[in-house]
Design an enzyme around this catalytic site. Structure first.
Site, PDB file in Angstrom:
ATOM      1  N   ARG A 165     -14.046  38.453  52.101  1.00  0.00           N
ATOM      2  CA  ARG A 165     -13.773  39.705  51.664  1.00  0.00           C
ATOM      3  C   ARG A 165     -13.104  40.490  53.005  1.00  0.00           C
ATOM      4  NH1 ARG A 165     -18.671  42.241  48.978  1.00  0.00           N
ATOM      5  NH2 ARG A 165     -17.109  43.990  48.454  1.00  0.00           N
ATOM      6  N   CYS A 192     -20.598  47.775  55.239  1.00  0.00           N
ATOM      7  CA  CYS A 192     -20.224  46.650  54.370  1.00  0.00           C
ATOM      8  C   CYS A 192     -19.423  47.029  53.027  1.00  0.00           C
ATOM      9  CB  CYS A 192     -21.807  45.961  54.067  1.00  0.00           C
ATOM     10  SG  CYS A 192     -22.761  47.306  53.163  1.00  0.00           S
TER      11      CYS A 192
END
Length: 284
Positions: A178, A234
């Site tokens: 990611r 995050c």
């Protein structure tokens, strides 16, 4: 460790009058799963706090997928759950400590020092044959005073400035794929904030799923200076929280959370996105 307690530690203290146990189990994309798991069995005396209903605000144009809850509303919810200013709170989940760490961070942000995350999680507790119940405790309301710690929080403006100037270390807590922009299962854009280093949050745990000790955590962050300004993010400000705890355990004193995280960053049209893997931290 200052912030992590073992299951046996909790087993020995679970009935002490100032202890409040918080069940924070939650599964992304299955908003009822955590509550259902709690109802099916939990640590005796535990109250359930829901990531989206209790520990986040409703989603809006900015602020990411799990915006911070309004402090007064959260204080009221905590007080109703019997969490007061003198409580010792022990949070647990079954997601490696990710959701429990969100409660830890929120309580610290609201000025409450006596909060801990239970190592391992509910499944390990159950497997150890420690007590489990379906009884929901009677919650005797308490009073929770808020003493906000704004220095724990980084704004999108702080992150924009840092991304350009390098004035702080930016840490991306998502997994490497990611971070690199190779895949993005949740958010509208793939990639990371330019200049960010990748420290996947799950690497705070050892192969056995338990938190690494202080020495291992110091080793993990060995490239960073203990006095460096650090901003952790995050996807939505949840899985960054275990990294915040890990940095504190490793002796870092100037650590902020960018609570909106990637999902907030990409909600601003002008914010740059990096998709190369060049800045990935190779030796984690």
């Amino acid at each position: 460790m200052k912030n992590i307690v073992s299951m046996r530690w909790l087993l020995a203290r679970m009935y002490e009058p100032d202890v409040v146990i918080a069940d924070c189990r939650f599964l992304l994309g299955q908003p009822n799963a955590g509550k259902e798991a709690y109802e099916a069995g939990h640590i005796p005396g535990a109250v359930y706090l829901d990531l989206e209903q209790d520990l986040s605000s409703p989603v809006s144009a900015h602020g990411g997928r799990h915006p911070l809850p309004d402090p007064a509303l959260l204080a009221s919810r905590l007080a109703k759950a019997g969490i007061g200013s003198n409580s010792r709170i022990i949070a647990y989940d079954d997601q490696g400590g990710m959701n429990a760490s969100r409660l830890w961070w929120l309580l610290r942000y609201m000025g409450h020092e006596q909060v801990y995350v239970m190592d391992e999680g509910f499944t390990a507790w159950q497997n150890a044959k420690f007590p489990v119940t379906t009884d929901v405790p009677v919650q005797i309301p308490s009073s929770f005073e808020v003493n906000l710690q704004p220095k724990m929080l980084a704004s999108v403006e702080d992150v924009q400035q840092t991304s350009v100037s390098g004035s702080a270390v930016l840490i991306d807590s998502r997994d490497a794929r990611r971070y690199a922009g190779l895949e993005e299962p949740i958010d509208a854009k793939a990639g990371h904030i330019p200049g960010a280093l990748n420290y996947f949050w799950k690497d705070v745990l050892g192969a056995d799923g338990r938190w690494s000790g202080v020495e291992a955590l110091e080793e993990r962050f060995v490239k960073l200076g203990k006095d460096d300004a650090i901003i952790v993010y995050c996807g939505s400000g949840v899985s960054a929280c275990p990294n915040v705890i890990a940095l504190e355990e490793a002796g870092f004193s100037n650590v902020k959370l960018y609570s909106g995280s990637w999902s907030d960053w990409i909600s601003y049209e002008g914010n740059a996105v990096a998709t190369d893997n060049a800045e990935a931290n190779k030796d984690v």
